[in-house]
Scaffold this active site. Sequence first.
Site, PDB file in Angstrom:
ATOM      1  N   GLU A  13       0.811  -1.217   0.000  1.00 21.26           N
ATOM      2  CA  GLU A  13       0.000   0.000   0.000  1.00 21.26           C
ATOM      3  C   GLU A  13       0.848   1.273   0.000  1.00 21.26           C
ATOM      4  O   GLU A  13       0.375   2.328  -0.435  1.00 21.26           O
ATOM      5  CB  GLU A  13      -0.972  -0.019   1.187  1.00 21.26           C
ATOM      6  CG  GLU A  13      -2.046  -1.088   1.035  1.00 21.26           C
ATOM      7  CD  GLU A  13      -2.931  -1.263   2.269  1.00 21.26           C
ATOM      8  OE1 GLU A  13      -2.408  -1.169   3.398  1.00 21.26           O
ATOM      9  OE2 GLU A  13      -4.151  -1.476   2.088  1.00 21.26           O
ATOM     10  N   GLY A  79     -12.372  -3.928   1.556  1.00 17.26           N
ATOM     11  CA  GLY A  79     -13.419  -4.795   1.047  1.00 17.26           C
ATOM     12  C   GLY A  79     -14.688  -3.982   0.832  1.00 17.26           C
ATOM     13  O   GLY A  79     -15.106  -3.233   1.722  1.00 17.26           O
ATOM     14  N   MET A 173      -9.123  -3.225   8.140  1.00 20.67           N
ATOM     15  CA  MET A 173      -8.611  -3.706   9.436  1.00 20.67           C
ATOM     16  C   MET A 173      -7.824  -2.678  10.214  1.00 20.67           C
ATOM     17  O   MET A 173      -7.176  -3.025  11.221  1.00 20.67           O
ATOM     18  CB  MET A 173      -7.763  -4.968   9.180  1.00 20.67           C
ATOM     19  CG  MET A 173      -8.561  -6.109   8.591  1.00 20.67           C
ATOM     20  SD  MET A 173      -7.566  -7.580   8.234  1.00 20.67           S
ATOM     21  CE  MET A 173      -7.204  -8.148   9.896  1.00 20.67           C
ATOM     22  N   ASP A 197     -11.684  -6.171  -3.122  1.00 17.13           N
ATOM     23  CA  ASP A 197     -12.528  -7.360  -3.122  1.00 17.13           C
ATOM     24  C   ASP A 197     -13.890  -6.968  -2.526  1.00 17.13           C
ATOM     25  O   ASP A 197     -14.068  -5.829  -2.081  1.00 17.13           O
ATOM     26  CB  ASP A 197     -11.896  -8.482  -2.268  1.00 17.13           C
ATOM     27  CG  ASP A 197     -11.667  -8.021  -0.843  1.00 17.13           C
ATOM     28  OD1 ASP A 197     -10.600  -7.430  -0.565  1.00 17.13           O
ATOM     29  OD2 ASP A 197     -12.594  -8.198  -0.018  1.00 17.13           O
TER      30      ASP A 197
HETATM   31  N1  LIG Z   1     -12.120  -8.521   2.842  1.00 22.51           N
HETATM   32  C1  LIG Z   1     -11.363  -7.727   3.638  1.00 22.51           C
HETATM   33  N2  LIG Z   1     -11.475  -7.840   4.979  1.00 22.51           N
HETATM   34  C2  LIG Z   1     -10.733  -7.033   5.795  1.00 22.51           C
HETATM   35  N3  LIG Z   1      -9.850  -6.118   5.346  1.00 22.51           N
HETATM   36  C3  LIG Z   1      -9.720  -5.988   4.006  1.00 22.51           C
HETATM   37  C4  LIG Z   1      -8.896  -5.146   3.212  1.00 22.51           C
HETATM   38  C5  LIG Z   1      -7.985  -4.058   3.710  1.00 22.51           C
HETATM   39  N4  LIG Z   1      -6.678  -4.485   4.288  1.00 22.51           N
HETATM   40  C6  LIG Z   1      -5.979  -5.491   3.517  1.00 22.51           C
HETATM   41  C7  LIG Z   1      -5.268  -6.373   4.513  1.00 22.51           C
HETATM   42  C8  LIG Z   1      -5.908  -7.758   4.513  1.00 22.51           C
HETATM   43  C9  LIG Z   1      -5.323  -8.652   5.562  1.00 22.51           C
HETATM   44  S1  LIG Z   1      -4.945 -10.284   4.995  1.00 22.51           S
HETATM   45  C10 LIG Z   1      -3.755  -9.989   3.807  1.00 22.51           C
HETATM   46  C11 LIG Z   1      -3.136 -11.271   3.339  1.00 22.51           C
HETATM   47  O1  LIG Z   1      -1.799 -11.343   3.719  1.00 22.51           O
HETATM   48  C12 LIG Z   1      -0.994 -12.027   2.783  1.00 22.51           C
HETATM   49  C13 LIG Z   1       0.332 -12.356   3.443  1.00 22.51           C
HETATM   50  O2  LIG Z   1       0.254 -13.646   4.010  1.00 22.51           O
HETATM   51  C14 LIG Z   1      -5.463  -5.678   5.842  1.00 22.51           C
HETATM   52  O3  LIG Z   1      -4.415  -4.738   6.064  1.00 22.51           O
HETATM   53  C15 LIG Z   1      -6.766  -4.968   5.649  1.00 22.51           C
HETATM   54  C16 LIG Z   1      -9.151  -5.463   1.910  1.00 22.51           C
HETATM   55  N5  LIG Z   1     -10.103  -6.445   1.832  1.00 22.51           N
HETATM   56  C17 LIG Z   1     -10.467  -6.786   3.102  1.00 22.51           C
END
Ligand SMILES: Nc1ncnc2c(CN3C[C@H](CCSCCOCCO)[C@@H](O)C3)c[nH]c12
Length: 229
Positions: A13, A79, A173, A197
Amino acid sequence: MTKLAIMGAMEEEIEPLLEYFENVKVTEFADNKYYEVNLNGLDIVIAYSKIGKVFASLTATTMIEKFGCDTLLFSGVAGGINPKLKIGDLIIADKLCQHDLDITAFGHPNGFVPGGKVFVETSKELRDVAFEVAEENNISVLEGTIATGDQFVHSVERKEFIESTFNADALEMEGASVAVICDALNVPFLILRAISDTADMDAGFDFDEFLKSSAKNSADYMIKIVKKL
Ligand SMILES: Nc1ncnc2c(CN3C[C@H](CCSCCOCCO)[C@@H](O)C3)c[nH]c12
């Protein structure tokens, strides 16, 4: 003179933000790295907190208390909940809440604890600048409520709970914890996200697919906002 904090949660980001700068000074503090840059005379500190409310609270507090930032901007992905928000679309929070904060057993509403408030509002002045920039650059951006919780949401059930309980338009988050910190320390803040997403059963796949492109959408808009400050 303003000293600006620009935060993300994940390295992906802030990478598209750092690309705009040369002469970066790196400071290591509290298991993290803080990148100091300058844009047209404006001192800026950039950092990614790592994922979740606790890390985001630590980074926001550090940027304000240790680095002396007096304005905080967050750029990242989210999201989507509101069906108007498609992958890649932008949302600016007018207010934020914590969807996983729950002492309803004692008769309190979801997202509330004594001494706190369910919703924390962002800076109207910063939002006005952001919307002016959007109009000038023909950028489409939604203003709405963002719900924050320490979970990657990937189920319609949890998404629908968050939507019905908080009337939220998007979820992530970190935003609401940044909001609590900035509100308590009287620091104006802006939370900007691009949809990666739609927090349903496909969320994990879509997130992996669209993280980079959505993070860049947010970062490119954020840089235009910074140039207007
Ligand atoms: N549906 C969703 N639910 C909650 N938050 C978000 C967000 C926003 N950000 C992305 C990131 C997701 C954390 S898991 C990342 C995977 O890590 C990969 C490395 O293992 C966290 O910093 C929150 C985008 N889609 C979301």
